[in-house]
Write a protein that holds these residues in place. Structure first.
Motif, short mmCIF file in Angstrom:
data_model
loop_
_atom_site.label_atom_id
_atom_site.label_comp_id
_atom_site.label_asym_id
_atom_site.label_seq_id
_atom_site.Cartn_x
_atom_site.Cartn_y
_atom_site.Cartn_z
N ALA A 175 0.83 -1.21 0.00
CA ALA A 175 0.00 0.00 0.00
C ALA A 175 0.86 1.26 0.00
O ALA A 175 0.48 2.28 -0.57
CB ALA A 175 -0.93 0.00 1.20
N THR A 176 2.02 1.19 0.65
CA THR A 176 2.93 2.34 0.62
C THR A 176 3.34 2.67 -0.80
O THR A 176 3.33 3.85 -1.21
CB THR A 176 4.19 2.03 1.47
N GLU A 177 3.69 1.67 -1.57
CA GLU A 177 4.06 1.90 -2.96
C GLU A 177 2.88 2.41 -3.77
O GLU A 177 3.02 3.30 -4.62
CB GLU A 177 4.60 0.60 -3.58
N ARG A 178 1.69 1.89 -3.47
CA ARG A 178 0.50 2.34 -4.18
C ARG A 178 0.21 3.81 -3.86
O ARG A 178 -0.16 4.59 -4.74
CB ARG A 178 -0.69 1.46 -3.81
N ARG A 179 0.38 4.18 -2.59
CA ARG A 179 0.16 5.57 -2.19
C ARG A 179 1.15 6.50 -2.88
O ARG A 179 0.80 7.59 -3.34
CB ARG A 179 0.25 5.72 -0.67
N ARG A 180 2.40 6.07 -2.95
CA ARG A 180 3.41 6.88 -3.62
C ARG A 180 3.06 7.08 -5.09
O ARG A 180 3.16 8.19 -5.63
CB ARG A 180 4.78 6.22 -3.49
N ALA A 181 2.63 6.01 -5.73
CA ALA A 181 2.27 6.11 -7.15
C ALA A 181 1.06 7.00 -7.35
O ALA A 181 1.01 7.83 -8.28
CB ALA A 181 2.02 4.72 -7.72
N PHE A 182 0.04 6.85 -6.47
CA PHE A 182 -1.16 7.65 -6.61
C PHE A 182 -0.88 9.13 -6.35
O PHE A 182 -1.33 10.00 -7.10
CB PHE A 182 -2.25 7.15 -5.66
N ASP A 183 -0.13 9.42 -5.30
CA ASP A 183 0.19 10.82 -4.99
C ASP A 183 1.01 11.45 -6.10
O ASP A 183 0.81 12.62 -6.46
CB ASP A 183 0.93 10.92 -3.66
N ALA A 184 1.94 10.68 -6.67
CA ALA A 184 2.75 11.21 -7.78
C ALA A 184 1.87 11.49 -8.99
O ALA A 184 2.01 12.54 -9.66
CB ALA A 184 3.86 10.22 -8.14
N ALA A 185 0.94 10.59 -9.29
CA ALA A 185 0.04 10.80 -10.42
C ALA A 185 -0.87 11.99 -10.19
O ALA A 185 -1.12 12.79 -11.09
CB ALA A 185 -0.79 9.54 -10.66
N LEU A 186 -1.37 12.13 -8.95
CA LEU A 186 -2.23 13.26 -8.63
C LEU A 186 -1.49 14.58 -8.79
O LEU A 186 -1.99 15.52 -9.43
CB LEU A 186 -2.77 13.09 -7.21
N HIS A 187 -0.29 14.66 -8.23
CA HIS A 187 0.44 15.93 -8.30
C HIS A 187 0.94 16.23 -9.71
O HIS A 187 1.11 17.41 -10.07
CB HIS A 187 1.59 15.91 -7.29
N ALA A 188 1.12 15.21 -10.53
CA ALA A 188 1.52 15.45 -11.92
C ALA A 188 0.43 16.16 -12.70
O ALA A 188 0.70 16.85 -13.69
CB ALA A 188 1.88 14.14 -12.60
N THR A 189 -0.82 16.03 -12.25
CA THR A 189 -1.92 16.68 -12.97
C THR A 189 -1.93 18.19 -12.77
O THR A 189 -2.79 18.87 -13.36
CB THR A 189 -3.29 16.09 -12.56
N ILE A 190 -1.01 18.73 -11.99
CA ILE A 190 -0.90 20.19 -11.92
C ILE A 190 -0.66 20.76 -13.31
O ILE A 190 -1.03 21.92 -13.59
CB ILE A 190 0.24 20.61 -10.95
N MET A 191 -0.09 19.97 -14.21
CA MET A 191 0.15 20.42 -15.58
C MET A 191 -1.13 20.49 -16.40
O MET A 191 -1.11 20.93 -17.55
CB MET A 191 1.17 19.53 -16.26
N CYS A 192 -2.25 20.07 -15.83
CA CYS A 192 -3.54 20.31 -16.48
C CYS A 192 -4.02 21.74 -16.24
O CYS A 192 -5.01 22.18 -16.85
CB CYS A 192 -4.60 19.35 -15.93
N PHE A 193 -3.33 22.46 -15.36
CA PHE A 193 -3.76 23.79 -14.96
C PHE A 193 -2.62 24.82 -15.07
O PHE A 193 -2.78 25.86 -15.67
CB PHE A 193 -4.27 23.77 -13.51
#
Length: 578
Positions: free
Chosen positions: A404-422
């Protein structure tokens, strides 16, 4: 009917063109086949370059009065619904302190949320008040052009009658299904209809869910149509916090859905996450996600602007802004050609300058769309997940395990990468030109120190946008932007630049082109009180910047030349095709 410019379409591009031309004193007729301006909010993000067009038209006060300001736009929430679980937040639209500083340094104007149904009347009212003829329920059927002008056949959709409009030039601003582009045969690259979306405009008081985390959009991961059958639903604020748009997807392969008011209420409640909230549906409409740009935007006396030549998803909020800037680029050139101040060859620079911009923004929007699937991949959601699969994936995200730690890291990285949508400040502010309407100063290209898609790069290099700094006059701050524009060329020089002022007066008389001159420095027209202009200008106190009517640096000289009049005349002749 005869006019100098016929504008087909009254969206942001056409309305801006009409307002600009009428402000410049150019007779124009704008026709719109619909009975009114946009009746839904549609486009809404108005970035700094977009607001600057309004500023140059003297309309920024109307924008500020009617728009939702930046500080209420930036809390971008990811969750399962508005009332449901939060999965993370971003500070979007440059509201993070780091980006806010760069945003404020780039322009005297601020990004805001100005829905299209409010934006268009501001421009069209100004156009009509300044002399434009605005005609609704008037549809372009066909047009032909010759060496002297364009003849358009139009239909009055109320009476069915047809008549001709004769114009010297035609601007096609008729959107993503452009009749003008089709009849011109302009080449298009890309695909239409890549995805389908439903807009539900509704009234509901959602203050208790939103006012403590103010944002212009809230995005929700829910089962449904979207990326591999997993959906992103959106609640978009139209007016804080009582008027909204709910956005949900549909399968384009199954055809456009037939939707009822009950469907609108259901979609709104699904996104809100609380079906006890009273909802009043105003309208329901569908739209398609496109990925298309034109590889030519003009032919003869006909020019195409806006969505007619760049069609893309709403990601990054680039659509209406780029559309207005197309017109901002084109209209001063039309004005000077029509007045005999420039040769028709000046108009070719519209093609050279705006085609790369169209391609860039379409590609940027596509890149941003491509960031969304990574959220579902990080959650390890299978295609077409149901509600239980989503709940299981989110529960797994909370587990105190190494997996789950790895999953959280991947999800948080994906979420923060979407800053480039804005936050693509560089895409918005760094648009630059190479064309016959730009004269090189002979200096080598200067590489930007940071990624030009993300960060603003301030330079006075020819072909770049004039940087904004504050100068003062009578102890009041004035932006360098406000010294320029309004349909005229401007020279900015320093304390030792008197020779440029004399040269400008002579060259102006010779070409019949107004050239305003402002000196900046101690004891000058404007004081460089902060010392920022000296750094920004990148020229000496006897140097000069020549600024086009659209705030682009046309040419610069680091210092006085042996014959300033001859130098300036040569530059103006090259730009104007004289």
């Amino acid at each position: 009917m005869e006019t100098e410019v016929l504008i087909v379409g009254a969206g942001p591009a056409g309305a801006a063109a009409s307002a600009l031309l009428s402000t410049y004193g150019i007779a124009n007729v704008v026709i719109n086949k619909y009975p009114s301006v946009s009746n839904t909010p549609r486009a809404h993000i108005t970035n700094q370059r977009g607001v600057e067009v309004f500023r140059d038209l003297g309309l920024e006060g109307e924008v500020v009065k009617n728009a939702t300001p930046q500080h209420l736009m930036g809390e971008h929430v990811y969750g399962t619904s508005l009332a449901g679980r939060e999965l993370g937040r971003l500070r979007t639209w440059y509201t993070h302190p780091h980006f806010k500083a760069e945003h404020d340094l780039a322009s005297p104007s601020a990004v805001c949320d100005l829905p299209q149904h409010i934006l268009e009347p501001i421009l069209l009212n100004a156009a009509a008040a300044r002399g434009s003829s605005v005609r609704f329920n008037t549809e372009l059927l066909t047009f032909t052009q010759d060496d002297d002008g364009v003849t358009a056949v139009v239909k009055d959709r109320l009476t069915g009658g047809r008549h001709e409009i004769r114009a010297k030039y035609l601007i096609g601003a008729d959107g993503g299904n452009s009749t003008v582009v089709e009849q011109l045969g302009l080449p298009l690259v890309g695909k239409m209809g890549l995805g389908g979306s439903i807009n539900v405009v509704f009234e509901a008081d959602l203050s208790r869910f939103a006012e403590h985390r103010p944002g212009d959009m809230y995005w929700f991961i829910q089962p449904g149509v979207g990326h591999d059958g997993n959906g992103i639903g959106v609640l978009r604020m139209v007016r804080p916090w009582t008027r909204w748009i709910g956005v949900w997807g549909y399968d384009v392969a199954a055809g456009e859905p037939s939707l009822t008011e009950a469907d609108g209420v259901r979609i709104a409640h699904q996104l809100i996450g609380d079906d006890t909230v009273p909802v009043k549906v105003e309208s329901i409409s569908t739209w398609a996600v496109n990925d298309v740009y034109a590889t030519d935007n003009m032919k003869g006396r006909v020019f195409c602007v806006g969505d007619a030549v760049h069609r893309h998803s709403p990601m990054n909020g680039l659509g209406s802004n780029t559309s207005m800037q197309d017109s901002y680029n084109l209209c001063w050139k039309l004005m000077m050609v029509l007045r005999g101040q420039a040769a028709p060859s000046l108009l070719d620079s519209y093609r050279e300058e705006r085609l790369p911009v169209a391609k860039q923004i379409v590609q940027r929007a596509k890149k941003s769309d491509g960031l969304m699937p990574h959220l579902f991949m990080a959650l390890q959601l299978p295609p077409a997940s149901d509600a239980q699969a989503l709940r299981d994936a989110l529960d797994a995200l909370d587990a105190p395990t190494p997996e789950a730690t790895e999953r959280r890291r991947a999800f948080d990285a994906a979420l923060h990468a979407t800053i480039m949508c804005f936050n693509t400040h560089g895409v918005e502010t760094n648009q630059h030109y190479t064309s016959g309407a730009i004269v090189s100063d002979g200096t080598p290209d200067q590489a930007a120190p940071r990624d030009e898609e993300i960060y603003y790069f301030a330079t006075s290099r020819p072909g770049r946008h004039l940087p904004h700094v504050w100068v003062t006059r009578d102890q009041h701050r004035v932006s360098t932007f406000d010294l320029c524009g309004r349909g005229r060329f401007t020279l900015l020089t320093g304390i030792n630049g008197a020779a440029w002022r004399d040269a400008a007066e002579l060259v102006s008389k010779r070409f019949g082109v107004p050239l305003r001159v402002h000196s900046i420095g101690r004891g000058c027209d404007y004081e460089d009180s902060y010392g920022d202009y000296q750094t920004m200008s990148e020229v000496g106190e006897d140097g000069v910047l020549l600024i086009r009517p659209d705030h682009m640096v046309a040419w610069r000289a680091a210092s006085a030349t042996e014959d300033p009049e001859a130098t300036l005349a040569e530059v103006m002749a090259e730009i104007l095709g004289r």
